[in-house]
Motif scaffolding. Structure first.
Motif, PDB file in Angstrom:
ATOM      1  N   LYS A   1       0.837  -1.203   0.000  1.00  0.00           N
ATOM      2  CA  LYS A   1       0.000   0.000   0.000  1.00  0.00           C
ATOM      3  C   LYS A   1       0.874   1.256   0.000  1.00  0.00           C
ATOM      4  CE  LYS A   1      -4.047  -2.026   0.272  1.00  0.00           C
ATOM      5  NZ  LYS A   1      -3.952  -3.210  -0.503  1.00  0.00           N
ATOM      6  N   SER A   2       0.282   2.369  -0.425  1.00  0.00           N
ATOM      7  CA  SER A   2       0.991   3.649  -0.512  1.00  0.00           C
ATOM      8  C   SER A   2       0.280   4.701   0.320  1.00  0.00           C
ATOM      9  CB  SER A   2       1.038   4.119  -1.965  1.00  0.00           C
ATOM     10  OG  SER A   2       1.668   3.157  -2.772  1.00  0.00           O
ATOM     11  N   VAL A   3       0.934   5.861   0.452  1.00  0.00           N
ATOM     12  CA  VAL A   3       0.341   6.987   1.174  1.00  0.00           C
ATOM     13  C   VAL A   3      -0.991   7.344   0.521  1.00  0.00           C
ATOM     14  CG1 VAL A   3       0.616   9.434   1.757  1.00  0.00           C
ATOM     15  CG2 VAL A   3       2.570   7.877   1.940  1.00  0.00           C
ATOM     16  N   GLY A   4      -2.015   7.540   1.358  1.00  0.00           N
ATOM     17  CA  GLY A   4      -3.347   7.882   0.869  1.00  0.00           C
ATOM     18  C   GLY A   4      -4.250   6.677   0.696  1.00  0.00           C
ATOM     19  N   ASP A   5      -3.676   5.470   0.637  1.00  0.00           N
ATOM     20  CA  ASP A   5      -4.491   4.256   0.500  1.00  0.00           C
ATOM     21  C   ASP A   5      -5.263   4.004   1.790  1.00  0.00           C
ATOM     22  OD1 ASP A   5      -3.560   3.843  -2.054  1.00  0.00           O
ATOM     23  OD2 ASP A   5      -2.217   2.181  -1.533  1.00  0.00           O
ATOM     24  N   HIS A   6      -6.372   3.299   1.638  1.00  0.00           N
ATOM     25  CA  HIS A   6      -7.206   2.926   2.775  1.00  0.00           C
ATOM     26  C   HIS A   6      -7.281   1.411   2.871  1.00  0.00           C
ATOM     27  CE1 HIS A   6      -8.578   7.048   2.065  1.00  0.00           C
ATOM     28  NE2 HIS A   6      -8.969   7.049   3.329  1.00  0.00           N
ATOM     29  N   ILE A   7      -7.338   0.910   4.096  1.00  0.00           N
ATOM     30  CA  ILE A   7      -7.595  -0.505   4.350  1.00  0.00           C
ATOM     31  C   ILE A   7      -8.687  -0.578   5.412  1.00  0.00           C
ATOM     32  CG2 ILE A   7      -5.256  -1.252   3.753  1.00  0.00           C
ATOM     33  CD1 ILE A   7      -4.712  -1.529   6.810  1.00  0.00           C
ATOM     34  N   VAL A   8      -9.269  -1.743   5.566  1.00  0.00           N
ATOM     35  CA  VAL A   8     -10.244  -1.966   6.635  1.00  0.00           C
ATOM     36  C   VAL A   8      -9.736  -3.142   7.455  1.00  0.00           C
ATOM     37  CG1 VAL A   8     -12.621  -2.562   7.202  1.00  0.00           C
ATOM     38  CG2 VAL A   8     -12.144  -1.089   5.232  1.00  0.00           C
ATOM     39  N   PHE A   9      -9.532  -2.885   8.754  1.00  0.00           N
ATOM     40  CA  PHE A   9      -9.042  -3.919   9.652  1.00  0.00           C
ATOM     41  C   PHE A   9     -10.002  -4.042  10.819  1.00  0.00           C
ATOM     42  CE2 PHE A   9      -6.193  -5.285  13.203  1.00  0.00           C
ATOM     43  CZ  PHE A   9      -5.926  -6.549  12.715  1.00  0.00           C
ATOM     44  N   LYS A  10     -10.547  -5.241  11.007  1.00  0.00           N
ATOM     45  CA  LYS A  10     -11.530  -5.514  12.062  1.00  0.00           C
ATOM     46  C   LYS A  10     -12.690  -4.517  12.003  1.00  0.00           C
ATOM     47  CE  LYS A  10      -8.368  -7.733  15.278  1.00  0.00           C
ATOM     48  NZ  LYS A  10      -7.796  -7.745  16.616  1.00  0.00           N
ATOM     49  N   GLY A  11     -13.104  -4.201  10.796  1.00  0.00           N
ATOM     50  CA  GLY A  11     -14.235  -3.305  10.590  1.00  0.00           C
ATOM     51  C   GLY A  11     -13.902  -1.826  10.684  1.00  0.00           C
ATOM     52  N   ASP A  12     -12.662  -1.497  11.036  1.00  0.00           N
ATOM     53  CA  ASP A  12     -12.259  -0.094  11.163  1.00  0.00           C
ATOM     54  C   ASP A  12     -11.536   0.371   9.902  1.00  0.00           C
ATOM     55  OD1 ASP A  12     -13.197   0.259  13.774  1.00  0.00           O
ATOM     56  OD2 ASP A  12     -11.327  -0.480  14.643  1.00  0.00           O
ATOM     57  N   PRO A  13     -11.990   1.488   9.311  1.00  0.00           N
ATOM     58  CA  PRO A  13     -11.260   2.029   8.183  1.00  0.00           C
ATOM     59  C   PRO A  13      -9.967   2.694   8.647  1.00  0.00           C
ATOM     60  CG  PRO A  13     -13.111   3.443   8.739  1.00  0.00           C
ATOM     61  CD  PRO A  13     -13.175   2.258   9.638  1.00  0.00           C
ATOM     62  N   ILE A  14      -8.875   2.431   7.932  1.00  0.00           N
ATOM     63  CA  ILE A  14      -7.570   2.981   8.291  1.00  0.00           C
ATOM     64  C   ILE A  14      -6.973   3.627   7.049  1.00  0.00           C
ATOM     65  CG2 ILE A  14      -5.237   2.413   9.057  1.00  0.00           C
ATOM     66  CD1 ILE A  14      -6.454  -0.007  10.541  1.00  0.00           C
ATOM     67  N   LYS A  15      -6.486   4.855   7.230  1.00  0.00           N
ATOM     68  CA  LYS A  15      -5.866   5.595   6.120  1.00  0.00           C
ATOM     69  C   LYS A  15      -4.360   5.672   6.362  1.00  0.00           C
ATOM     70  CE  LYS A  15      -5.760  10.008   3.755  1.00  0.00           C
ATOM     71  NZ  LYS A  15      -5.010  11.142   4.255  1.00  0.00           N
ATOM     72  N   ILE A  16      -3.584   5.386   5.335  1.00  0.00           N
ATOM     73  CA  ILE A  16      -2.133   5.483   5.431  1.00  0.00           C
ATOM     74  C   ILE A  16      -1.727   6.929   5.202  1.00  0.00           C
ATOM     75  CG2 ILE A  16       0.068   4.738   4.441  1.00  0.00           C
ATOM     76  CD1 ILE A  16      -1.349   2.073   3.751  1.00  0.00           C
ATOM     77  N   ASP A  17      -1.106   7.530   6.217  1.00  0.00           N
ATOM     78  CA  ASP A  17      -0.722   8.938   6.169  1.00  0.00           C
ATOM     79  C   ASP A  17       0.706   9.157   5.664  1.00  0.00           C
ATOM     80  OD1 ASP A  17      -3.206   9.724   7.247  1.00  0.00           O
ATOM     81  OD2 ASP A  17      -2.462   9.490   9.300  1.00  0.00           O
ATOM     82  N   HIS A  18       1.615   8.260   6.039  1.00  0.00           N
ATOM     83  CA  HIS A  18       3.027   8.471   5.717  1.00  0.00           C
ATOM     84  C   HIS A  18       3.754   7.124   5.789  1.00  0.00           C
ATOM     85  CE1 HIS A  18       6.680  10.822   5.381  1.00  0.00           C
ATOM     86  NE2 HIS A  18       7.186  10.292   6.479  1.00  0.00           N
ATOM     87  N   ILE A  19       4.734   6.953   4.929  1.00  0.00           N
ATOM     88  CA  ILE A  19       5.551   5.729   4.937  1.00  0.00           C
ATOM     89  C   ILE A  19       7.016   6.127   4.806  1.00  0.00           C
ATOM     90  CG2 ILE A  19       6.117   3.572   3.743  1.00  0.00           C
ATOM     91  CD1 ILE A  19       3.254   3.541   2.658  1.00  0.00           C
ATOM     92  N   ILE A  20       7.853   5.548   5.673  1.00  0.00           N
ATOM     93  CA  ILE A  20       9.298   5.767   5.531  1.00  0.00           C
ATOM     94  C   ILE A  20      10.014   4.418   5.502  1.00  0.00           C
ATOM     95  CG2 ILE A  20       9.393   8.064   6.508  1.00  0.00           C
ATOM     96  CD1 ILE A  20      10.281   6.826   9.161  1.00  0.00           C
TER      97      ILE A  20
END
Length: 155
Positions: free
Chosen positions: A136-155
């Motif tokens: 996944k990349s910055v800005g992508d969304h995933i859903v984990f255990k029903g919770d939406p999660i947005k990727i803000d930053h990756i290093i």
């Protein structure tokens, strides 16, 4: 090219994971040595069957510890593959992923780590959340255990 703060953060996360694994390795090796000493020092008593049962139980425990030792050594090998100097635009082994829910270090399953006054979760790429984050990349969304999660930053 990564900046010194980024490299420092990844290096500290790596060192924390390494320390956890070295402590586990030492614990297992110490227990194996103690069991071996116990096995070697035991002498045949008049209760022969009881003695043999005790030896068999110690041997089973040694085998179990041997399997744990192999797993720890395998995990240490995975950790050794991580290059803390490299940064990436996609989540993968060695990446630090900042999300709107939590921060993750994709390396080994080592639990919660506190570095630079922030909480990070050291996770394996094989964990459910790790599998969702991989690639996944910055800005992508995933859903984990029903919770939406947005990727803000990756290093």
């Amino acid at each position: 090219m990564a900046n010194n703060i980024t490299i420092g953060l990844k290096h500290e996360l790596y060192k924390a994971c390494e320390a956890i694994m070295q402590a586990k390795l030492l614990r297992i090796k110490t227990t194996i040595t103690e069991l071996q000493q116990s096995l070697n020092s035991e002498t045949k008593s008049s209760a022969g069957d009881k003695h043999e049962t005790g030896r068999a139980m110690v041997q089973l425990e040694r085998e179990k510890l041997g399997q744990q030792l192999a797993e720890i050594q395998k995990t240490i090998m995975v950790l050794a593959k991580i290059n803390v100097i490299n940064t990436t635009k996609t989540a993968g082994l060695g990446a630090v992923v900042f999300t709107n829910r939590a921060n993750y270090f994709i390396a080994i399953s080592a639990g919660m780590l506190q570095v630079h006054d922030r909480i990070f979760y050291a996770i394996s790429a094989n964990t459910p959340i790790g599998q969702l984050l991989m690639g996944k990349s910055v800005g992508d969304h995933i859903v984990f255990k029903g919770d939406p999660i947005k990727i803000d930053h990756i290093i």
